[in-house]
Design an enzyme around this catalytic site. Structure first.
Site, PDB file in Angstrom:
ATOM      1  N   HIS A 162      -3.269 -10.699  -2.122  1.00 37.65           N
ATOM      2  CA  HIS A 162      -3.861 -10.312  -0.831  1.00 37.65           C
ATOM      3  C   HIS A 162      -5.388 -10.241  -0.882  1.00 37.65           C
ATOM      4  O   HIS A 162      -6.034 -10.109   0.159  1.00 37.65           O
ATOM      5  CB  HIS A 162      -3.289  -8.959  -0.387  1.00 37.65           C
ATOM      6  CG  HIS A 162      -1.846  -9.055   0.014  1.00 37.65           C
ATOM      7  ND1 HIS A 162      -1.433  -9.054   1.316  1.00 37.65           N
ATOM      8  CD2 HIS A 162      -0.723  -9.199  -0.737  1.00 37.65           C
ATOM      9  CE1 HIS A 162      -0.119  -9.173   1.367  1.00 37.65           C
ATOM     10  NE2 HIS A 162       0.344  -9.262   0.131  1.00 37.65           N
ATOM     11  N   ASP A 371     -13.745 -10.108   1.256  1.00 42.82           N
ATOM     12  CA  ASP A 371     -12.455  -9.578   1.718  1.00 42.82           C
ATOM     13  C   ASP A 371     -11.425 -10.694   1.658  1.00 42.82           C
ATOM     14  O   ASP A 371     -11.731 -11.833   2.038  1.00 42.82           O
ATOM     15  CB  ASP A 371     -12.599  -9.086   3.174  1.00 42.82           C
ATOM     16  CG  ASP A 371     -11.699  -7.900   3.477  1.00 42.82           C
ATOM     17  OD1 ASP A 371     -10.673  -7.758   2.805  1.00 42.82           O
ATOM     18  OD2 ASP A 371     -12.039  -7.122   4.384  1.00 42.82           O
TER      19      ASP A 371
HETATM   20  O1  F6P Z   1      -5.130  -5.305   0.427  1.00 44.63           O
HETATM   21  C1  F6P Z   1      -5.309  -4.678  -0.767  1.00 44.63           C
HETATM   22  C2  F6P Z   1      -4.683  -3.301  -0.835  1.00 44.63           C
HETATM   23  O2  F6P Z   1      -4.609  -2.842  -2.162  1.00 44.63           O
HETATM   24  C3  F6P Z   1      -3.294  -3.269  -0.268  1.00 44.63           C
HETATM   25  O3  F6P Z   1      -2.371  -3.581  -1.250  1.00 44.63           O
HETATM   26  C4  F6P Z   1      -3.190  -1.873   0.276  1.00 44.63           C
HETATM   27  O4  F6P Z   1      -2.413  -1.814   1.428  1.00 44.63           O
HETATM   28  C5  F6P Z   1      -4.614  -1.498   0.646  1.00 44.63           C
HETATM   29  O5  F6P Z   1      -5.437  -2.335  -0.116  1.00 44.63           O
HETATM   30  C6  F6P Z   1      -4.858  -0.012   0.457  1.00 44.63           C
HETATM   31  O6  F6P Z   1      -5.115   0.320  -0.886  1.00 44.63           O
HETATM   32  P1  F6P Z   1      -4.376   1.446  -1.722  1.00 44.63           P
HETATM   33  O7  F6P Z   1      -2.935   1.062  -1.800  1.00 44.63           O
HETATM   34  O8  F6P Z   1      -5.051   1.468  -3.048  1.00 44.63           O
HETATM   35  O9  F6P Z   1      -4.554   2.724  -0.946  1.00 44.63           O
END
Ligand code: F6P
Length: 465
Positions: A162, A371
């Site tokens: 992602h 991003d």
């Molecule tokens: O898009 C990257 C990401 O790590 C996603 O997997 C996740 O939804 C978002 O960022 C939020 O991050 P975290 O899970 O570390 O709170």
């Protein structure tokens, strides 16, 4: 994917449906996956987000709700520290977002990352049935496919990243980079958000691993195994999101923002509090705008919603302090007794509320330094009134930039560029706003999360296995 094949999704976080909303709305992955699993009787495995009370990682807890079964595990304190705060978010995240200056390379956290991936494999393997299709997500779980294979898992397994994939010259700063990428070649299909990240990956495989790479088909062959790598730009759940405006909560939120800003134009940013989002640089651009046009402090109010994130990681504590300081500086220098130019809000909101705020704001500011995609840009467009749409200002370094060329594009590192874009957006005539919006909305509607899921899973079903 054959009609009766069950989908097993594995990701670091699992959004239990009830937990969507306030905390979840700002993170794109959870919502996207929930949509993917609905109607497929899918299983979703991952971390509960909690620390285990027993002090050990394990014990699966399952629940079924809204047609999705989730199986989650708590992690031990050490595993959270080494795997999540450590290797995933202090090594891979900064490096993949081009912040080598913030990346930490510690042998112990690397070992913790491998240990947790092994534990995930050990716990999820017995839940996988022979006909299941398995889809692993994101940078936390890069080696998981290889770990599953070593346990005899013969299913089709796909992986989607992602976040960006860095340029080769940057990526080779990672100790044991080869080992990590070799594990990726145990997946049948590897997906990236954009052609740019895909090209960087293929370049690495050819130049550093000596793999046989066919750019046209995306096939990477090494040691007799072939993996297909392709770009699949993720979208929003258009069906769901575009209807939120009919809800009372969205209307109230819209009204709330409009009545509090009165005749001033509201400009909005919604981001997890993360250094990749370019928030200090954004404030520098706003400050430059007011330096150049001091009289316009009565025309514009900037609302930044930034729920804190990964608070145990030092670089996130630093960015939070920086933002508090910069907001204070702008407001101190530019406020009047009845005017405060920047509203900085450290909390999350539901999707309904965000829809309302987006609709009330005539400028959306999405200016990450780097991003993977950025779904806030797409949600902002989806929430606009087609008869009087707002203007999206978008960083050229967001994955979304490749898909949304009709946004006002900026270099987020340049305060002058940002200040100029804000002036252009503020003064843009209705006709031009409508023209741009019409093109943008077509992409956001068509390249939605359902198409993303279907395309990826169809390819996973068809690639050589
Ligand atoms: O898009 C990257 C990401 O790590 C996603 O997997 C996740 O939804 C978002 O960022 C939020 O991050 P975290 O899970 O570390 O709170």
């Amino acid at each position: 994917m054959s009609a009766d094949a069950r989908l097993v999704v594995i990701s670091n976080r699992v959004a239990v449906p009830k937990a969507r909303g306030a905390a979840g709305a700002q993170g794109g992955l959870a919502g996207a996956l929930h949509s993917a699993l609905k109607n497929r009787q899918g299983l979703w495995f991952g971390w509960s987000g909690k620390q285990s009370e027993s002090g050990r990682t394990g014990n699966i807890s399952t629940q079924t709700s809204d047609d999705v079964t989730t199986a989650t595990i708590d992690l031990s304190e050490r595993d959270i520290e080494e795997y999540y705060n450590g290797y995933a978010n202090s090594t891979l995240w900064p490096l993949f977002h081009y912040r080598l200056d913030l990346a930490k390379f510690e042998r112990e956290t690397g070992k913790g990352y491998e240990r947790v991936n092994e534990r995930f494999a050990e716990l999820v393997a017995p839940l996988i049935e022979p006909d299941d299709v398995v889809w692993v997500h994101d940078y936390h779980l890069v080696p998981l496919g290889e770990r599953l294979r070593s346990r005899g898992c013969k299913n089709r397994i796909g992986f989607f990243l992602h976040i960006p994939w860095p340029a080769t010259r940057l990526f080779v700063s990672l100790p044991y980079h080869e080992r990590l990428v070799r594990t990726m070649l145990h997946y049948d299909l590897v997906g990236f958000q954009t052609q740019e990240w895909l090209d960087s990956f293929l370049h690495y495989c050819r130049e550093e691993l000596g793999a046989d790479v066919d750019e046209e088909s995306g096939s990477v062959t090494l040691d007799g195994r072939t993996t297909i790598a392709r770009a699949y730009p993720i979208g929003i759940d258009w069906e769901h999101f575009s209807k939120l405006g009919e809800k009372g909560e969205a209307r109230q939120a819209q009204q709330r923002l409009m009545s509090s800003t009165r005749r001033r134009t509201a400009m909005i940013g919604v981001d997890r509090l993360d250094y990749s989002k370019g928030l200090p640089e954004r404030l520098d651009g706003i400050s430059r705008f007011f330096d150049k046009h001091p009289e316009r402090v009565r025309d514009l109010v900037f609302v930044q919603i930034a729920p804190p994130s990964r608070e145990d990681v030092e670089s996130y504590q630093v960015i939070r302090a920086t933002l508090e300081q910069k907001t204070g500086q702008i407001n101190g220098a530019r406020s009047e007794v009845d005017v405060v130019p920047v509203r900085y809000v450290n909390r999350g909101y539901t999707h309904e509320e965000l829809f309302g705020f987006f609709r009330a704001a005539k400028i959306g500011l999405v200016t990450p330094l780097r991003d993977g995609m950025n779904l806030v840009a797409k949600e902002y467009i989806a929430a606009q009134d087609p008869e009087d749409p707002g203007v999206l200002i978008l960083s050229q370094f967001a994955g979304a930039a490749a898909q949304l060329p009709d946004a006002v594009m900026v270099n987020p590192h340049s305060p002058d560029d940002l200040a100029h874009a804000i002036r252009v957006a503020l003064d843009m005539p209705l006709e031009e706003r409508k023209e741009r919006h019409e093109k943008l909305i077509g992409t956001v509607r068509d390249d939605n999360v359902q198409n993303w899921t279907e395309t990826f899973l169809r390819d996973l079903d068809n690639v050589p296995h």
